[in-house]
Design a protein around this motif. Structure first.
Motif, PDB file in Angstrom:
ATOM      1  N   ILE A  31      -9.339  -0.966  18.831  1.00 34.00           N
ATOM      2  CA  ILE A  31     -10.484  -0.936  17.911  1.00 34.00           C
ATOM      3  C   ILE A  31     -10.976  -2.355  17.645  1.00 34.00           C
ATOM      4  N   ALA A  32     -10.047  -3.235  17.258  1.00 35.39           N
ATOM      5  CA  ALA A  32     -10.385  -4.640  17.005  1.00 35.39           C
ATOM      6  C   ALA A  32      -9.110  -5.454  17.031  1.00 35.39           C
ATOM      7  N   ALA A  33      -9.164  -6.601  17.673  1.00 32.50           N
ATOM      8  CA  ALA A  33      -7.982  -7.453  17.779  1.00 32.50           C
ATOM      9  C   ALA A  33      -7.651  -8.113  16.450  1.00 32.50           C
ATOM     10  N   SER A  34      -8.678  -8.414  15.646  1.00 31.74           N
ATOM     11  CA  SER A  34      -8.480  -9.137  14.388  1.00 31.74           C
ATOM     12  C   SER A  34      -9.374  -8.547  13.312  1.00 31.74           C
ATOM     13  N   LEU A  35      -9.077  -8.873  12.068  1.00 30.08           N
ATOM     14  CA  LEU A  35      -9.911  -8.397  10.976  1.00 30.08           C
ATOM     15  C   LEU A  35     -11.322  -8.968  11.087  1.00 30.08           C
ATOM     16  N   GLN A  36     -11.435 -10.234  11.473  1.00 26.29           N
ATOM     17  CA  GLN A  36     -12.766 -10.805  11.621  1.00 26.29           C
ATOM     18  C   GLN A  36     -13.573 -10.043  12.671  1.00 26.29           C
ATOM     19  N   ALA A  37     -12.939  -9.673  13.768  1.00 30.23           N
ATOM     20  CA  ALA A  37     -13.627  -8.904  14.801  1.00 30.23           C
ATOM     21  C   ALA A  37     -14.091  -7.560  14.253  1.00 30.23           C
ATOM     22  N   ALA A  38     -13.266  -6.933  13.418  1.00 34.68           N
ATOM     23  CA  ALA A  38     -13.653  -5.657  12.816  1.00 34.68           C
ATOM     24  C   ALA A  38     -14.841  -5.839  11.880  1.00 34.68           C
ATOM     25  N   LEU A  39     -14.839  -6.905  11.093  1.00 36.14           N
ATOM     26  CA  LEU A  39     -15.942  -7.160  10.166  1.00 36.14           C
ATOM     27  C   LEU A  39     -17.232  -7.481  10.910  1.00 36.14           C
ATOM     28  N   ASP A  40     -17.107  -8.149  12.045  1.00 33.18           N
ATOM     29  CA  ASP A  40     -18.282  -8.481  12.847  1.00 33.18           C
ATOM     30  C   ASP A  40     -18.969  -7.231  13.400  1.00 33.18           C
ATOM     31  N   ASP A  41     -18.194  -6.155  13.539  1.00 29.75           N
ATOM     32  CA  ASP A  41     -18.736  -4.914  14.112  1.00 29.75           C
ATOM     33  C   ASP A  41     -18.296  -3.739  13.230  1.00 29.75           C
ATOM     34  N   TRP A  42     -18.495  -3.888  11.930  1.00 32.91           N
ATOM     35  CA  TRP A  42     -17.960  -2.943  10.946  1.00 32.91           C
ATOM     36  C   TRP A  42     -18.516  -1.531  11.128  1.00 32.91           C
ATOM     37  N   GLY A  43     -19.784  -1.413  11.470  1.00 34.67           N
ATOM     38  CA  GLY A  43     -20.375  -0.090  11.636  1.00 34.67           C
ATOM     39  C   GLY A  43     -19.663   0.745  12.684  1.00 34.67           C
ATOM     40  N   ARG A  44     -19.199   0.103  13.751  1.00 40.37           N
ATOM     41  CA  ARG A  44     -18.453   0.817  14.790  1.00 40.37           C
ATOM     42  C   ARG A  44     -16.984   0.929  14.448  1.00 40.37           C
ATOM     43  N   CYS A  45     -16.390  -0.155  13.928  1.00 34.62           N
ATOM     44  CA  CYS A  45     -14.941  -0.211  13.738  1.00 34.62           C
ATOM     45  C   CYS A  45     -14.457   0.572  12.523  1.00 34.62           C
ATOM     46  N   GLU A  46     -15.228   0.570  11.452  1.00 34.05           N
ATOM     47  CA  GLU A  46     -14.744   1.176  10.206  1.00 34.05           C
ATOM     48  C   GLU A  46     -14.393   2.660  10.352  1.00 34.05           C
ATOM     49  N   PRO A  47     -15.242   3.488  10.976  1.00 35.18           N
ATOM     50  CA  PRO A  47     -14.859   4.901  11.129  1.00 35.18           C
ATOM     51  C   PRO A  47     -13.594   5.079  11.970  1.00 35.18           C
ATOM     52  N   ALA A  48     -13.447   4.290  13.017  1.00 39.67           N
ATOM     53  CA  ALA A  48     -12.262   4.401  13.862  1.00 39.67           C
ATOM     54  C   ALA A  48     -11.011   3.960  13.108  1.00 39.67           C
ATOM     55  N   LEU A  49     -11.130   2.897  12.322  1.00 39.65           N
ATOM     56  CA  LEU A  49      -9.999   2.446  11.511  1.00 39.65           C
ATOM     57  C   LEU A  49      -9.627   3.483  10.458  1.00 39.65           C
ATOM     58  N   GLN A  50     -10.637   4.124   9.883  1.00 39.67           N
ATOM     59  CA  GLN A  50     -10.379   5.165   8.881  1.00 39.67           C
ATOM     60  C   GLN A  50      -9.634   6.346   9.498  1.00 39.67           C
ATOM     61  N   GLU A  51      -9.935   6.684  10.743  1.00 39.10           N
ATOM     62  CA  GLU A  51      -9.222   7.770  11.413  1.00 39.10           C
ATOM     63  C   GLU A  51      -7.750   7.438  11.575  1.00 39.10           C
ATOM     64  N   VAL A  52      -7.461   6.208  11.979  1.00 39.42           N
ATOM     65  CA  VAL A  52      -6.067   5.785  12.120  1.00 39.42           C
ATOM     66  C   VAL A  52      -5.375   5.791  10.757  1.00 39.42           C
TER      67      VAL A  52
END
Length: 327
Positions: A31-52
């Motif tokens: 999903i994302a290697a780092s938190l910064q990477a997740a924040l940079d692409d939050w619209g895509r990463c947040e739902p996937a992180l929520q599933e996990v």
């Protein structure tokens, strides 16, 4: 959702999703290697992180491990921006009263804020380095938010929607270096060394009803050398909400995703709640007796900063640090 960053010998660490009870964690490099990477692409990463996160709270997840707070770096080991306010005016009032100064009227409608170093934060369980005890080392217990991209000129009413995560803070300060720096008229620099943040960052919904009006309505617990030092309420007497603090930054600059904005030292007028820093207790002593008796931190001193929910469960994990002398 709860997120952490494990130390892995890289600058930005390994992003981990952490269970609500802080017992299990799983890496999510797909999903994302780092938190910064997740924040940079939050619209895509947040739902996937929520599933996990949902799966981790429901039962076994492939690759999950026991969560180790000592393995954590700060959720963002480095950040594009770290701006710290001073939203609790009781703290400001005490400091100024101790030196016989009034609080300017502007402080009640225009937030105080400084820009701290954000290129290298301390891990939450790392030692606090102290090269010279005469510098007056102090801890400061605070709360901070992490934003997404905030456009230039965004007003407070719109800033709440840009707050993605919350953390706890130990805003380490070298008190005896402050007067000479402020006398130069250019603000803090050497008096503000590396800051530490909680092992876990959480989305606002994790706080439930305790997150409202852009404030955290829970006590912040600070233990010093094994004893309770303070447990003031974060939602009481916070002059400026986090939305207002973010808007203060956005007045003249845009905020990049991953910007951190702090509350300043939590402080209540009710002195029975204790303090979140040594300086405040020293100011009370000066006001009451004319002399500060509480010493600043020495090598070996130990501070813990934590926030518990209504059931007594730790929300962010614990900042747990000892002072390391230069010897």
């Amino acid at each position: 959702m709860k997120l952490a960053t494990y130390q892995n010998h890289t600058r930005d660490g390994q992003l981990m999703v952490v269970s609500r009870d802080l017992t299990r964690a799983v890496a999510v490099p797909h999903i994302a290697a780092s938190l910064q990477a997740a924040l940079d692409d939050w619209g895509r990463c947040e739902p996937a992180l929520q599933e996990v996160y949902a799966a981790l709270n429901q039962g076994p997840v492939n690759g999950a491990v026991d969560f180790d707070q000592a393995a954590c770096h700060s959720p963002l080991p480095r950040a594009y921006q770290w701006a710290d306010g001073s939203a609790y005016l009781n703290h400001v009032e005490l400091v100024r009263k101790a030196r016989g100064a009034e609080v300017p009227a502007s402080f009640y409608h225009d937030p105080l804020m400084y820009q701290g170093g954000s290129d290298a934060f301390l891990p939450p369980h790392a030692a606090i380095p102290l090269a010279d005890v005469s510098w007056g080392l102090d801890f400061e217990g605070e709360v901070a938010v992490i934003t997404d991209d905030v456009p230039l000129g965004t007003v407070a009413a719109e800033c709440a929607s840009h707050i993605r995560l919350l953390m706890l803070v130990n805003d380490i300060t070298l008190r005896n270096l402050i007067p000479a720096e402020l006398a130069k008229g250019f603000g803090f620099f050497q008096s503000k060394p590396a800051t530490a943040f909680s092992p876990v960052a959480v989305t606002p919904d994790e706080l439930g009803a305790a997150w409202r009006d852009g404030k955290v309505h829970l006590p912040l617990r600070v233990e010093y050398n094994g004893a309770l030092y303070g447990e003031p309420q974060c939602g009481v007497e916070m002059q400026f909400s986090f939305a207002q603090l973010v808007a203060h930054v956005a007045k003249t600059r845009q905020l990049a995703a991953g910007s951190i904005v702090g509350s300043g030292t939590i402080s209540n007028h009710d002195r029975s709640t204790g303090s979140c820093c040594l300086a405040e207790q020293r100011m009370i002593e000066i006001i009451e007796s004319g002399e500060a008796r509480t010493p600043f931190m020495q090598p070996g001193d130990h501070v813990r900063i934590e926030m518990l929910d209504a059931s007594g469960q730790s929300i962010f994990g614990r900042i747990d640090q000892r002072v390391m002398g230069n010897d």
